[in-house]
Design a protein around this motif. Structure first.
Motif, short mmCIF file in Angstrom:
data_model
loop_
_atom_site.label_atom_id
_atom_site.label_comp_id
_atom_site.label_asym_id
_atom_site.label_seq_id
_atom_site.Cartn_x
_atom_site.Cartn_y
_atom_site.Cartn_z
N ARG A 142 1.09 -8.30 5.68
CA ARG A 142 1.69 -7.13 4.62
C ARG A 142 1.63 -7.56 3.09
N GLU A 143 1.47 -8.65 2.61
CA GLU A 143 1.10 -8.87 1.32
C GLU A 143 -0.34 -8.75 1.16
N SER A 146 -0.89 -4.88 1.23
CA SER A 146 -0.45 -4.34 -0.29
C SER A 146 -1.28 -4.57 -1.55
N ARG A 147 -1.65 -5.82 -1.61
CA ARG A 147 -2.58 -6.08 -2.51
C ARG A 147 -3.81 -5.33 -2.45
N ARG A 150 -3.09 -1.76 -3.55
CA ARG A 150 -2.70 -1.53 -5.01
C ARG A 150 -3.85 -2.08 -6.01
N ARG A 167 3.42 -8.26 -3.98
CA ARG A 167 3.20 -6.83 -4.08
C ARG A 167 3.80 -6.10 -2.71
N SER A 168 4.02 -6.69 -1.86
CA SER A 168 4.62 -6.05 -0.55
C SER A 168 5.97 -5.55 -0.76
N LEU A 171 5.59 -1.83 -1.70
CA LEU A 171 4.62 -1.17 -0.97
C LEU A 171 4.73 0.32 -0.60
N HIS A 204 0.55 4.65 6.35
CA HIS A 204 1.84 3.94 5.86
C HIS A 204 2.31 3.04 7.34
#
Length: 224
Positions: A142-143, A146-147, A150, A167-168, A171, A204
């Motif tokens: 997830r992290e 997310s990175r 982004r 960052r997660s 999200l 998503h």
């Protein structure tokens, strides 16, 4: 977990043992039968355990004068730091889930399962191992994604912010149209604040979960 064990602790180590003609092939023991957390750490990876015991734990007790319990705790924490460093170097960011699990539940489970025997505690070990592995995979992936999503909007001038700040937890800001609404559509591209950069987006997570349930359910015509 089985794939990691087979590739790293069995196939790879036996390959290097063949290439170097290393005679001792006991890289692990029957960790799947353990009933205590201490036995698991001892049997899961024999090379790492023997190295830490010989060059860290024993030296702390013999030369530094630490008690056995303190030396064990220091060895445990340093091992967790090294493991987390390897993960951070591999992924390119610091997200200390492995360290927290080592230093939190890992230490507590060692005390909880100390001296325990029987099938019940072996089942407990398996449940906790599966839960911990699944939790780490979910949070790290997830992290990571997310990175990834982004990335083009990051402040590259702040090294600490780029490396250390998770960052997660933000999200959903990437999908303001669908976050928390239950809708199944999402933008194929997103325009950042500067109005110039656009980036292709993956669905998503809520949308993916909905699609998976539809494929396996009556909506998708598939088999339940």
């Amino acid at each position: 977990m089985f794939l990691t064990h087979f590739l790293v602790l069995h196939a790879t180590q036996n390959l290097f043992a063949e290439l170097t003609r290393f005679a001792d092939r006991q890289f692990y023991e029957d960790w799947w039968n353990v009933t205590t957390w201490a036995a698991f750490y001892r049997k899961w990876n024999g090379l790492v355990h023997d190295f830490i015991h010989s060059y860290l734990y024993s030296d702390l007790v013999e030369f530094v004068g630490m008690s056995k319990s303190t030396a064990m705790m220091v060895s445990f924490v340093l091992s967790a730091v090294v493991h987390e460093y390897i993960v951070a170097a591999s992924l390119g960011f610091f997200f200390p889930i492995l360290f927290v699990l080592f230093g939190g539940p890992g230490i507590w489970f060692m005390q909880l399962t100390k001296g325990r025997k029987g099938r019940t505690w072996n089942i407990f070990m398996w449940v906790m191992l599966a839960t911990g592995q699944g939790l780490m995979m979910v949070l790290y992936f997830r992290e990571y994604y997310s990175r990834l999503l982004r990335g083009e909007n990051e402040d590259l001038h702040s090294f600490a912010n780029l490396l250390l700040v998770p960052r997660s937890y933000t999200l959903d800001e990437l999908w303001p149209e669908v976050a928390g609404t239950g809708q199944h559509h999402f933008p194929s591209k997103v325009e950042w604040e500067d109005g110039t950069t656009k980036r292709e987006l993956l669905p998503h997570p809520h949308v993916l979960a909905s699609w998976i349930s539809r494929i396996g359910g009556s909506d998708g015509g598939g088999r339940r």
